[in-house]
Structure formats: C-alpha cells, structure tokens
Design an enzyme around this catalytic site. Sequence first.
Site, PDB file in Angstrom:
ATOM      1  CG  HIS A  43      -2.073   0.903   1.114  1.00  0.00           C
ATOM      2  ND1 HIS A  43      -1.934   2.263   1.064  1.00  0.00           N
ATOM      3  CD2 HIS A  43      -3.393   0.647   0.990  1.00  0.00           C
ATOM      4  CE1 HIS A  43      -3.134   2.807   0.924  1.00  0.00           C
ATOM      5  NE2 HIS A  43      -4.039   1.842   0.877  1.00  0.00           N
TER       6      HIS A  43
ATOM      7  NE  ARG B 144      -3.082   6.513  -2.834  1.00  0.00           N
ATOM      8  CZ  ARG B 144      -3.240   5.607  -3.782  1.00  0.00           C
ATOM      9  NH1 ARG B 144      -3.122   5.928  -5.056  1.00  0.00           N
ATOM     10  NH2 ARG B 144      -3.538   4.368  -3.470  1.00  0.00           N
TER      11      ARG B 144
END
Lengths: 532, 225
Positions: free
Chosen positions: A319, A339
């Site tokens: 990740h 994000r």
Amino acid sequence: MPYPTDFQDSLAKLKASREFRKEQTIKRLTDEERTRLIEAFHPDYRPEGMEELRVGVNKGQRVPLEFASVAESYSRIDPEKINLNAPDFKVDVLVVGGGGGGSAAALTAHSQGASVLLTTKLRLGDANTLMAEGGICAPVRPDDDPYKHFLDTLGGGHYTNVPDIVKALVLDGPKIANWLIDMGVMFDFEEDGALKVNHCGGHSRKRLLSCKDLTGLEIMRVLRDEIRNREIPYLEFSPAVEIILDLEGRCGGAILFNMETEEYYVVEANAVILASGGIGRLHVQSFPTTNHYGATADGLVIGYRAGAELLHMDSIQYHPTGVVWPEQMLGQLITEVMRGHGTHLVNVDGERFINELECRDTCASALIKECEDRGKGVVTPTGMVGIWMDTSLVEGVEKHFVGIYQRFKKYDIDISKEPILIFPTQHYQNGGLRITPHGETTIPGLFAAGEVSGGVQGKNRLAGNSLLDIFVFGRRSALRAMDLINQKRSKLTMHHVVDYQNKLKELGIDESKKSPVLLPDYIREEIKVKRY
Amino acid sequence: MAELIPIYLMGKKYSVPEGSTILGAIEHAGYQLIRGCGCRGGFCGACATVYRVPGDHQIKVGLACQTQIEENMTLTILPSYPANKALYDLETVKDPVKALWQAYPEIFKCLGCSACTKICPQDIAVMDYIAGAKRGNLEQVAELSFDCIMCGLCASRCLAQMVPYNVAMMARRLYAKNTLVKPDYVLKRIEEVEQGNYKDEIDELIGKDIEELRKIYAGRDIEGI
C-alpha cells in the site's frame, strides 16, 4: 512532540508549493510508462526477494522467500500419530477464519441449514477486515454498473485476473451491499438519501461505500453480533494446522490446535472453507505491514501441503501510504480515500511526482523510485525515508477522517495543518489458492475465500475490492458447499502430509522447521540466546 | 538505541526502550502474546490496558498498541472481561426502542457516575449514549458510540454492572435497519443483474485479446474527484 527539526526545511518547502500544486495537473501514465515504472521499482520484481518452490503442485514457480520458507516446512503434528477415527467435532461445514470472509461463509451455510463450526486463531473478528478503513466497492449507483467495475478491476489487475471470477465479484456486488444494509450496517448517506460514495485509485466511478473511516470495523462488529445472535458455534485461539483428506483426495476436515491448552482437535467435515487471510506478518522483504497479528499464511501452507494449487503467489501488494513517522505507528495504513479526496504526494523539495489516483502498485513504485532512485525522500532522525502526504488539502479532515486524525493527535501532529510522512507498507497478498467462481480450490470439498484465495484480484488489487471479495466468495463457497453435505466419503487420511514431508526430507530440508508458524516471531535475539 | 526505562508488567519490573508503545515494550521484554494482541493498529480492542503511574491515584487506560509507555508505570492488559449479550432477531423486531429496553433493562439502573466515559480509550461519551438509550434516542446512541471497539473497559467499571458496548451494538443495528432508508436503485440493480443484464457485455470483454482490452481500458470515462 510535533515533527523534529530535521523535517522543518522540507515542511517549509511543502507549504510554499501548496498553492502552485493545487493548480497543477499531473497526467496519468500510459500503460507502457506504468509497466516500465513497476518493473523497475516494484518489490515483486527484485530477484533477490524471490525463490522457486521445490516441492508441491507449483514446484518451479517463483514465490517470496518468506513464503517458500513456510511452504517448505514440516507439519506441527506427527501425521501418523493422530487418530482420525474419533473426531472431536463432526459438522457439515468447517469455516477456518473469523474475519469477514469466514463470518459470511458461516452465516450463509447456517442460513441454508448446515451444521457449522467456525474456528479462528485470535478472537472472532480479530482480522484484517476490521482494519479496512475506506470502504467496500459495489456498483450500485445509477451512473455506475457492473460492466464498468469489471473493466476497472481487470485493467487494475493488469489483465492477469481470472475473468470469470471477476465477473462473479462485480455481479454479486449489489447483492452483497444489500445484504449488509439489511443486517443493520450503518453506511454513510448523503442528505438527498443516496448512499455516500467515495473515489479511490483505479476506479472510474465513485463506488466505495463507507461507514465513516471505520467501514471494516462497523461491518465486522455487525457480522460478529449476528453470529452470536444465531448461536453459531465458534472456537477462538484454535487455528487449523492441517487439512484432512479422504482416500479419494477429497477434503474431509481439518486438524485444529488449541493455542492455550496446546491440544489438537480433529474436525470431520464435508466441506472446509478457508478464509484465513494472508501473509503480512511474515514481513515479505522486511517491509512493515498493515496486517493484523495473525496474518502468517496458515491457510496457504496447509492448503498447499494438501495439494491445492496456488496462483499469483509472486504478487504482493504494497500500500503506497503506510505511516513512517512517528515510528510507533510504523506501517499503519492511511486509507486510500485520502488520495481520493485530493491529497498530494510530495517529495522533500515540495514537488508532486505522480497522479495520486493511479493504482496502488503504480503509486508504490513511484514512491520507491522517488526515495531510492532520485534521492528525494524525507529522511527521519533514525534513518527511515518517506514522502509527504499533504492532508491539509482535505477540507474537514478532522471530521471525515476522525480515526486517523485522533491517532496522530496523540503524537501532537495535527493533520489538518501538517502533512503525514508515508512509505509503502506490505498490505495484501494478491495471489493465493486458485479458486473457481464458486470458491472451489483444486481439491474437492476445500474452498477458499478472500485473501487466502487467488485469481480474483490478479496481480494488483483495487481499493475496496477486498471487502467485496470476502463477502462474495465467502457466501458463494458456502452455497456450493451445501451440495456436498450429504456426500459419502471414504476413509480419512493424512497420507498427503507424510508424502509431502518425505519430499522435504529428500531435499535435505531441516526437520526442525515447522509450519504454519501461527504467530510472528518478534522475540529479540538477546533473549532467544538465553533460552537454553 | 533509545534509553531504557523501568516499567512494571503485572507488577514485575523490566527495562524497555523509552518511546515504545506498551505492546512494543511487552515484546521487548520477551513475551510472546497469544491473547491481548490483535490488529496492532487500534481497531480491534484486544489489548485494552489499565495502568497507574507513581504519584497519581487515578487509574489510566489505553490500547497497548497505541499508547506510549511512561516511566515506572505498572500495567496489565485485560484480554477479556465477562459480558452478557442479549440475543435478538433483527428481522422480527417491531418496536426497536422497546426491543432495546427489553433486551437491556439494566440501563435504567445507570447511576450517572460517568466511570464508563472516563475510562473509554476511544474518548466515547459512554454515559451520554446510555442516557440516549434510556430516552429511546437510537440515533444518538448510534452516533455517539460509532468509534466503539468493544474493548470491554466500560463494562469493567460500570457501577450498575451493565455492558454498555453491547447496548450500543444493538442500538446501532436497530437504528441502521429501521431508520436509514435504502435507496431504490440498490434493489433495481439487483433485479437487473438477476434478469441477466450486464452478462453479455462482460462476456464480450472476456472474449477480447489483451491489446483490445488495453484500448478500451485506456479510453474509459473517469469520473472527477
């Protein structure tokens, strides 16, 4: 203790470039650029991290060293000593794993009228499911649909996914969302009554359903509560350590280990559903991990030893946004939704370098390149390196991301004003035991759902697709297992383990190596040497 | 290497690195935990810990995986605390508030001492949501208790001997089930899938070679943030 003085220069640059960055557009990479970046910088492509399996169905295939080590180990039990004729439990369906996949399988099999036993290594619910922050993807919105979700998943997986399994995943998505809503999961809603949806990397539509930033926790609490309401029997601190087969090679149960009393239980079952998760706590290539304490590849090891085929075991998901500072939080996840909400990834000089909505493998590779190749990472006082995630760009971050905000506040970092320092962290095992769209492994009667399975996610999983995966295939496995519950079986045997171990012996592999390892080994060498 | 400082694990002294989390310190001391350790990220509630520090009469709490050690603290993890849970069938509940009151009549014995709120490592206003439960305000219970990780510390302190987190669990499910309205489009989409929509389109994609798929993927319309 806010950020140390070492960081102040870089923080000043980050603040100075903020207005410019807001106006800046970073183009997405073409397929070729993406492939080049990944092949050059993704840890899966480091030859020194991989090794060929020497035994079993996937002999000759590359897997992470850490997995090869546990795959090429001996059973914890003496397979010739264990008495299979007097089972401690006899059930229709044995479910191995107490996370979301196992819970969905147990609830489904139970509602179909099967006798069920669920067994798990930690407590019911102590699993990666509960740590999922962002949400669960399902193509339910009117301007979204399963076709779009299918294309996103396949493209995100670089066309390595098994398409029929992805088809099952996306077509079942709406049904799973409905099932969870009906069970009283508190999803987020918009004021106009629509389900709230978020964006995340690799998806072409906003389709991530959320329960604030604690989606996995909320879903897991509900599933656990429902298992208790229905009084489905479950065993805690009792991981499965071996699969039992019959003379025809069908699965006939499993052997469990009570970690507290150190006794073994024989469970006879017509179907075994493995939902035991992944590999994170073996720390592939020494990466920190977002995974829970029990993620030690148990299901993969025992399934493989019984002869089930693995798929894509060379593919690990890092990740992009794992915490680097404060070090007490090392490796912990910052949800991808951050994000999706317009945060920037920023190097030591205050510059962006990748479109933040690229898929995980692409972003992770870009971060590694920025730090290791271009030397543009932020170095911590203890020599770790990271990239800034500018969280102050998210309006109301303290409200929408309460969990993360609170955890940083304990270290005097206010993420509504200061960025977070991040670096890729081992998050998910993309591959696993090969399954069909009904969760069947290559061994009749043995099923796999979720992270322990392979094929659904291909070589790169999209955000929000794992929560969907566990429920879709937990449920599908249980439904297919119902076909087996009246099946006659021949004599139970552990010959497969004896045979497997003989091959290990032929290779001269050290007989003291045992697996599954069950828990990660964090004991210091200074202490071990005193354990005479 | 960080400086070593003394702490007391269940009364026994160990020297551990300053700045560690309690979990890190326990492992540094040489323990291999089986219980009292789960997600290691502050979500699962397996490692609720109670401790005291010298010169302060108050009991302190924290999750072992999230809390930094303090010099000379004496601590114990509470891996489990006995709790009863009411059994109920969500599908057959007619009056959610009555169902909650019947399942947990002990909430009316709340003495308002606030011990639950004071001990909650998630800073949840436990006593306030119990008050909400008494008034039948399920929304209030659901919202106030949402961050609950069910670690059990509130139950360990309650003077009225109730299990607040199980009350909240039931209230959240009742609230979501009975108050939140599922949009029509969810069932409509399920119907479409059951009628066989999308299958052909997807099968057509499955039939294409990778180069064609790449083109279709690259050309897809992406919704903005």
